[in-house]
Motif scaffolding. Sequence first.
Motif, mmCIF file in Angstrom:
data_model
loop_
_atom_site.group_PDB
_atom_site.id
_atom_site.type_symbol
_atom_site.label_atom_id
_atom_site.label_comp_id
_atom_site.label_asym_id
_atom_site.label_seq_id
_atom_site.Cartn_x
_atom_site.Cartn_y
_atom_site.Cartn_z
ATOM 1 N N ILE A 15 0.825 -1.108 0.116
ATOM 2 C CA ILE A 15 -0.201 0.032 0.135
ATOM 3 C C ILE A 15 0.789 1.079 -0.151
ATOM 4 N N PHE A 16 1.915 1.504 0.874
ATOM 5 C CA PHE A 16 2.883 2.175 0.819
ATOM 6 C C PHE A 16 3.406 2.652 -0.694
ATOM 7 N N ARG A 17 4.072 1.650 -1.288
ATOM 8 C CA ARG A 17 4.562 1.623 -2.750
ATOM 9 C C ARG A 17 3.427 1.947 -3.630
ATOM 10 N N LEU A 18 2.172 1.748 -3.411
ATOM 11 C CA LEU A 18 1.132 2.156 -4.241
ATOM 12 C C LEU A 18 0.723 3.630 -4.112
ATOM 13 N N LYS A 19 1.313 4.273 -2.834
ATOM 14 C CA LYS A 19 1.081 5.688 -2.650
ATOM 15 C C LYS A 19 -0.447 5.992 -2.245
ATOM 16 N N ALA A 20 -0.815 4.726 -1.525
ATOM 17 C CA ALA A 20 -2.450 4.870 -1.270
ATOM 18 C C ALA A 20 -3.321 5.334 -2.166
ATOM 19 N N SER A 21 -2.963 4.912 -3.336
ATOM 20 C CA SER A 21 -3.940 5.270 -4.685
ATOM 21 C C SER A 21 -4.674 4.103 -5.301
ATOM 22 N N GLU A 22 -4.881 2.782 -4.624
ATOM 23 C CA GLU A 22 -5.512 1.867 -5.321
ATOM 24 C C GLU A 22 -6.714 1.493 -4.278
ATOM 25 N N PRO A 23 -7.740 0.716 -4.705
ATOM 26 C CA PRO A 23 -8.559 -0.160 -3.787
ATOM 27 C C PRO A 23 -8.156 -1.419 -3.521
ATOM 28 N N ILE A 24 -8.809 -2.171 -2.676
ATOM 29 C CA ILE A 24 -8.223 -3.526 -2.260
ATOM 30 C C ILE A 24 -7.965 -4.582 -3.385
ATOM 31 N N SER A 25 -9.020 -4.427 -4.221
ATOM 32 C CA SER A 25 -8.614 -5.442 -5.510
ATOM 33 C C SER A 25 -7.379 -5.346 -5.970
#
Length: 701
Positions: free
Chosen positions: A411-421
Amino acid sequence: MEKGVLLNTLKEYFGYENFRPLQEKIINSVFEAKDNLVIMPTGGGKSICYQLPAILLPEITLVISPLIALMKDQVDGLNANGIPAAYLNSSQDEADKEAIFQKIDKNEIKLLYVAPESLQFIDRFLNDEKVSLIAIDEAHCISSWGHDFRPAYTQLGYLKNRYPSTPILALTATADKATRNDICMQLNIPGAKKHVASFDRKNLSLEVKPGIKRFEKIADFIQNRKTESGIIYCLSRKTTEELASKLKIKGYKAEAYHAGLDHLERSQIQEDFINDEKQIICATIAFGMGIDKSNIRWVIHYNMPKNLEGYYQEIGRAGRDGLPSDTLLFHSYSDVIQLQKFASNAKNEDVQLAKLDRMKQYAEALSCRRKILLGYFGEFMEENCGNCDICRNPPEFFDGTIIAQKALSCIFRLKASEPISTVIDVLRGAQNETVRRNNYEQLTTYGVGKDISWHNWQQYLIQLINLGYIEIAFDRNNHLQLTEQAKKVLFENEKVELAEVTEQKAKLKEEKATSVSGSLFERLRQLRLEIAREEGIPAYLIFNDAALKEMERQRPMSDSEFMLINGVGRKKMQDYGYRFIKEIIAFSKEKRDKPKRVKKGNTYKATLSLYENGLSIEEIAKERGIAVNTIFTHLIKLYDEGEEIDLHQFVPESDLKAVRKAKEELENPKSLKTYYEYFEEAISYETLKLSLKILEKEEHS
């Protein structure tokens, strides 16, 4: 009132030997002319609390009921039991109403059902001395604290002033403490005695699943329930129609039901369901409040309900005859968001949101679900129920720190930009459009969780949300983001305890007596349907499934034996006894005379013979007494040996295309598991095997 008189009346008109818990106490309170509030779950026997006194009281009993369908259903049932009853509502013409008024004047009606809006019609005909009892059904509708508030009910407070010496009996299936007190205040019966029955419906199994691949899960759920009635509740009209359409394609007698249909169409659908002409109703919550059908065997919630009261009432429509019945609830965060929108700007918005939060906690719980439900209604249960998904597969906790660190890092690497799926896709190293478009293959966390299934990752992430390490940004398209607490796991080596997630494997249910072709139960069910059509009333009003089951077990062959069956009263014995006894005697004689079936030889040839006779896969499995997936294995073997087997009929064209494309992208992998994981478990192993066998033949032809 003497106990002997009450018990004789109970058997004579309703066919039961004994009262259920609280019924006798409530009835005696009515005869003492006291006001009462009855909280009794669906199927608990509320109706008898006013129907039985109505038979013995000198004047008419007035029943306030919110739905026309409920009135008609109850009146049909009462008349079938020999109790004179009628209903009055806006659907009737003046001649019908006048005929009812004449019967009232002659004391020829014991119970009169009236909609709140129609009370004005009877005011001039009835005075205090003419009304022995007023029963208000679905009483929670009067309270804005209740889950189904109806403005038309707010006028009912005048009844106590209009009929001061007449006892009022308010009844509802679900009401918390705030709602109970409000009902009494609104009805001007603050001193009413409160009777709260147990909310424990032991015959209902409870199960909750994540809201992904819902249709596939529903198809699996009803696979072995093809002769059973069920309801699927949905949030939107569109979903009811799409779901009903998909089920029809699969061969089920399904219909959509919602407020957008005209009155005649809704009435016809409801009547078809009650009369077993339709098997499945895909409905919004507009359906079911007026259904007194006792043999609904299952209820599915396609979307999460807005509160536990509504959920409990809706699942309570299954298994009213006391026989085992199943419930399944799907939940997702998109449902939560939708329900939050519905609650916004409502007069009681805070109450609705608080109740929605409780509903969400129930859906995500890792403890006995029945305990949570009963606790909500103020009933303590010491032991776990053993009949919910949590009890059947209790979680075990383990050190989940590494799993948590992988998830939080992702989640950190995705910069909090994506939903759970999408978070799960990146963790599992998926190769889809979202991953490729955003170059997520370049992240250091890409594929670090490929050894964990999609389903398990979802469960672990939900647990991390519940533990407070992750939160959902509802205002940012449901993106997952880290909380301050997450830093302790990532940088301070805080340990995380996670509950073990058990893999859900499909289990074939034991064949039920209700679906065995040729069983006595099935013969009696067909006879009941035949009589129902002759008389134009719902089949379950003749005898419910529980009564038929008892007939199957006891095999009564005389009038006196037949009268011992629970649910058989004097009038039903006179009206139907001869035909049911005749059917039981005929069945018993056939069983004695029927030669034993010789076992068939080669198992593959036996399957082929039944297939060539036009039997479906399920029918072959029943006939052979073996699992459906074993029959598929036989058909593939026969197909390989050159027999004329059409495998295409078992595989949707869309699935075949998807597998063909996957085969090209995955460069012909040999493992079936690789395909299964590629499709994130959306396509079953059986469908994959059949698809690959079809494609293999295509390549060699």
